[in-house]
Design a protein around this motif. Structure first.
Motif, mmCIF file in Angstrom:
data_model
loop_
_atom_site.group_PDB
_atom_site.id
_atom_site.type_symbol
_atom_site.label_atom_id
_atom_site.label_comp_id
_atom_site.label_asym_id
_atom_site.label_seq_id
_atom_site.Cartn_x
_atom_site.Cartn_y
_atom_site.Cartn_z
ATOM 1 N N GLU A 197 0.840 -1.204 0.000
ATOM 2 C CA GLU A 197 0.000 0.000 0.000
ATOM 3 C C GLU A 197 0.878 1.258 0.000
ATOM 4 O OE1 GLU A 197 -3.130 -0.080 -0.601
ATOM 5 O OE2 GLU A 197 -3.286 2.106 -0.467
ATOM 6 N N GLY A 198 1.975 1.201 0.742
ATOM 7 C CA GLY A 198 2.918 2.326 0.783
ATOM 8 C C GLY A 198 3.514 2.614 -0.590
ATOM 9 N N ARG B 152 1.328 7.720 -6.290
ATOM 10 C CA ARG B 152 0.350 8.769 -6.591
ATOM 11 C C ARG B 152 0.569 10.047 -5.802
ATOM 12 N NH1 ARG B 152 -3.225 5.076 -3.526
ATOM 13 N NH2 ARG B 152 -3.487 6.076 -1.498
ATOM 14 N N LYS B 153 1.485 10.023 -4.847
ATOM 15 C CA LYS B 153 1.612 11.185 -3.958
ATOM 16 C C LYS B 153 3.051 11.671 -3.931
ATOM 17 C CE LYS B 153 0.383 12.106 0.883
ATOM 18 N NZ LYS B 153 -0.803 12.899 1.176
ATOM 19 N N GLU C 16 0.540 12.863 7.833
ATOM 20 C CA GLU C 16 0.563 12.188 6.528
ATOM 21 C C GLU C 16 1.913 11.529 6.279
ATOM 22 O OE1 GLU C 16 -2.520 15.246 4.248
ATOM 23 O OE2 GLU C 16 -0.744 14.545 3.186
ATOM 24 N N LEU C 17 2.970 12.231 6.663
ATOM 25 C CA LEU C 17 4.312 11.671 6.465
ATOM 26 C C LEU C 17 4.523 10.431 7.338
ATOM 27 C CD1 LEU C 17 7.127 11.813 5.224
ATOM 28 C CD2 LEU C 17 7.796 13.344 7.095
ATOM 29 N N ARG D 297 10.070 15.244 -5.893
ATOM 30 C CA ARG D 297 9.384 14.795 -4.685
ATOM 31 C C ARG D 297 9.840 15.564 -3.454
ATOM 32 N NH1 ARG D 297 7.380 10.189 -6.812
ATOM 33 N NH2 ARG D 297 6.179 9.961 -4.926
ATOM 34 N N ILE D 298 8.866 15.968 -2.639
ATOM 35 C CA ILE D 298 9.180 16.604 -1.360
ATOM 36 C C ILE D 298 8.411 15.856 -0.273
ATOM 37 C CG2 ILE D 298 9.078 18.725 -0.007
ATOM 38 C CD1 ILE D 298 9.160 20.281 -2.652
ATOM 39 N N TYR D 299 9.152 15.113 0.517
ATOM 40 C CA TYR D 299 8.509 14.325 1.577
ATOM 41 C C TYR D 299 8.302 15.148 2.851
ATOM 42 C CZ TYR D 299 9.323 10.173 -1.288
ATOM 43 O OH TYR D 299 9.307 9.247 -2.301
#
Ligand SMILES: CC(C)=CCC/C(C)=C/CC/C(C)=C/CC/C(C)=C/[C@@H]1[C@@H](COP(=O)(O)OP(=O)(O)O)[C@]1(C)CC/C=C(\C)CC/C=C(\C)CCC=C(C)C
Ligand SMILES: Nc1ncnc2c1ncn2[C@@H]1O[C@H](COP(=O)(O)OP(=O)(O)OP(=O)(O)O)[C@@H](O)[C@H]1O
Ligand SMILES: [Mn+2]
Length: 289
Positions: free
Chosen positions: A102-103, A109-110, A118-119, A179-181
């Motif tokens: 799932e991750g 998508r994210k 969320e993180l 990407r920005i986590y």
């Protein structure tokens, strides 16, 4: 001489550090950890590896179906078979494996995270799950008086903080992939915009932001440390080794003056080497409370 070089290189690379640490375990237990490691690596490779650009949610669905087969004792290849064997011998739950898949879906998508909640969830999916998968194999010491739940909480913390650390180390690399986590709300309160990340200038604002991120990560490491002593004696060494090695990446980010845009925080070979006996010492000293 060549053999010595090969052996030294083997020992010094990170994955092999875990491997070396697992030598205290019995063969069956070591094989089981290895089987889980291989499955995790392969799952990560689906979205991170050379064929990642062809990765689709459909392919992840197939990978998940294959996981069902593995747990039902119908492996597809030899590496699957190692995991089938593991789940038949140890009380490993399937949910964390599903959650890791799932991750990977989430990662497809994210590419932004609004806040730490969320993180945190993302880190649980891709890394906290590893802690949950490993505990049933590593085993809790029979003399442990702490609750089983508290051990899982520590294991979860270690997986999550390893991922957080990975994210803090790879800010520049991830930004170059768009990407920005990092939590958007925390960036905003620090007065930082996305462009600041893409430009990658180490400013005082950035340093101050990073200090807070590192501080939070260290709290998770502290949480994880509390659980190691509750594991069976032979499992403590590899866990301490991986914990110490990952924790030192945070020190390395500081030593780079918070330039995680263009400098990779790196734990040098000498430090890695020293970490092994240090981990061993801690494993001996830490006994269930
Ligand atoms: C002894 C020991 C450490 C056992 C765990 C071995 C194991 C099964 C590892 C699997 C790791 C893996 C391949 C996960 C796939 C997802 C992933 C890549 C997560 C990130 C790892 C970093 O590696 P990576 O090579 O991707 O780095 P780059 O991005 O390429 O630079 C992670 C950050 C997660 C790793 C998570 C752990 C090792 C969790 C360890 C926790 C425990 C073993 C629980 C310990 C128990 C207590 C009570 C503290
Ligand atoms: N010295 C180090 N300092 C910080 N992080 C490291 C260091 N060595 C390895 N790592 C991290 O640990 C992860 C796992 O290491 P591992 O040895 O599996 O690397 P690898 O990508 O498989 O390369 P190799 O096959 O050459 O060892 C790496 O992807 C990297 O993120
Ligand atoms: Mn990775």
């Amino acid at each position: 001489m060549r053999l010595i070089i090969v052996v030294v290189r083997f020992v010094l690379s990170m994955a092999k550090t875990f491997y070396l640490g697992t030598l205290l375990m019995g063969l069956e237990q070591r094989r089981a950890i290895w089987a889980i490691y291989v499955w995790c690596r392969r799952t990560d490779e689906l979205v991170d590896g050379p064929n990642a650009s062809h990765m689709t949610p459909r392919a992840l669905d197939r990978w998940e179906k294959r996981l069902d087969d593995v747990f039902e004792g119908h492996p597809y290849d030899m590496l699957d078979a190692a995991l089938s064997d593991t789940v038949s011998k140890y009380p490993v739950d399937m949910q964390p494996f599903k959650d890791m898949i799932e991750g990977m879906r989430l990662d497809l998508r994210k590419s932004r995270y609004n806040n730490f909640n969320e993180l945190y969830l993302y880190c649980y999916y891709v890394a906290g799950t590893v802690g949950l998968m490993s505990v049933p194999v590593m085993g809790i010491a029979p003399e442990s008086k702490k609750s089983v739940e508290s051990v899982y909480i520590a294991a979860l913390a270690l997986g999550i903080v390893n991922q957080l650390t990975n994210i803090l180390r790879d800010v520049g690399e991830d930004a170059r992939r768009g990407r920005i986590y990092l939590p958007q709300d925390e960036l905003a309160s620090a007065g930082l915009s996305e462009d600041d990340i893409f430009r990658g200038q180490v400013t005082d604002k950035w340093r101050s932001f990073m200090k807070d991120q590192i501080k939070r990560a260290r709290k998770f490491f502290d949480e994880a440390e509390k659980g190691v002593a509750e594991l069976k004696a032979t499992s403590r060494w590899p866990v301490w080794a991986s914990l110490l090695l990952y924790r030192q990446i945070l020190d390395a980010i500081e030593a780079n003056d918070y330039n995680n845009f263009t400098k990779r925080a790196y734990v040098g070979k000498a430090k890695k080497f020293v970490s092994l006996p240090v981990a061993y010492g801690r494993a001996l000293m830490s006994t269930p409370t």
